[in-house]
Write a protein that holds these residues in place. Structure first.
Motif, PDB file in Angstrom:
ATOM      1  N   MET A   1      79.700  15.764  73.318  1.00 39.31           N
ATOM      2  CA  MET A   1      78.429  15.139  73.027  1.00 39.31           C
ATOM      3  C   MET A   1      78.275  14.987  71.519  1.00 39.31           C
ATOM      4  SD  MET A   1      74.738  16.441  74.269  1.00 39.31           S
ATOM      5  CE  MET A   1      73.320  15.437  74.036  1.00 39.31           C
ATOM      6  N   ARG A   3      75.840  14.792  68.013  1.00 39.26           N
ATOM      7  CA  ARG A   3      75.068  15.873  67.414  1.00 39.26           C
ATOM      8  C   ARG A   3      73.866  16.245  68.272  1.00 39.26           C
ATOM      9  NH1 ARG A   3      73.809  14.058  61.492  1.00 39.26           N
ATOM     10  NH2 ARG A   3      72.844  12.392  62.660  1.00 39.26           N
ATOM     11  N   ASP A   4      73.487  17.497  68.153  1.00 41.45           N
ATOM     12  CA  ASP A   4      72.284  17.973  68.831  1.00 41.45           C
ATOM     13  C   ASP A   4      71.077  17.312  68.177  1.00 41.45           C
ATOM     14  OD1 ASP A   4      70.532  19.439  70.365  1.00 41.45           O
ATOM     15  OD2 ASP A   4      70.736  21.258  69.178  1.00 41.45           O
ATOM     16  N   LEU A   5      70.113  16.855  68.978  1.00 36.86           N
ATOM     17  CA  LEU A   5      68.950  16.169  68.426  1.00 36.86           C
ATOM     18  C   LEU A   5      68.128  17.058  67.500  1.00 36.86           C
ATOM     19  CD1 LEU A   5      67.574  13.905  71.295  1.00 36.86           C
ATOM     20  CD2 LEU A   5      68.732  13.235  69.201  1.00 36.86           C
ATOM     21  N   SER A   6      68.247  18.362  67.635  1.00 33.52           N
ATOM     22  CA  SER A   6      67.497  19.237  66.736  1.00 33.52           C
ATOM     23  C   SER A   6      68.029  19.160  65.313  1.00 33.52           C
ATOM     24  CB  SER A   6      67.545  20.680  67.231  1.00 33.52           C
ATOM     25  OG  SER A   6      68.875  21.169  67.202  1.00 33.52           O
ATOM     26  N   GLU A   7      69.258  18.640  65.139  1.00 31.97           N
ATOM     27  CA  GLU A   7      69.859  18.502  63.814  1.00 31.97           C
ATOM     28  C   GLU A   7      69.511  17.166  63.161  1.00 31.97           C
ATOM     29  OE1 GLU A   7      74.034  19.070  64.164  1.00 31.97           O
ATOM     30  OE2 GLU A   7      73.826  20.931  65.260  1.00 31.97           O
TER      31      GLU A   7
END
Length: 64
Positions: A1, A3-7
């Motif tokens: 996946m 990047r994590d959306l929190s980043e």
């Protein structure tokens, strides 16, 4: 996946306009034309900060 959306940091249209030194209407035109990716939250748009940086880098590279 990817990047994590929190980043990911999202900017408002007004913040993007300030960074690019253009009007908010110009940012809306870029979003609607597909030149600047954005996510729609209700009636407002949010633009990933990385997309703004990339757009600015590409523009500077094109004019040099």
């Amino acid at each position: 996946m990817a990047r994590d959306l929190s980043e990911v940091r999202f900017l408002t249209v007004a913040e993007v306009a300030d960074m690019m030194r253009v009007s908010r209407m110009t940012v809306y035109r870029l979003v609607h034309s597909g030149e600047l990716p954005a996510i729609r939250f209700g009636r407002s748009f949010r633009v990933p900060e990385s997309a703004v940086s990339q757009a600015l880098d590409n523009h500077v590279a094109d004019t040099a």
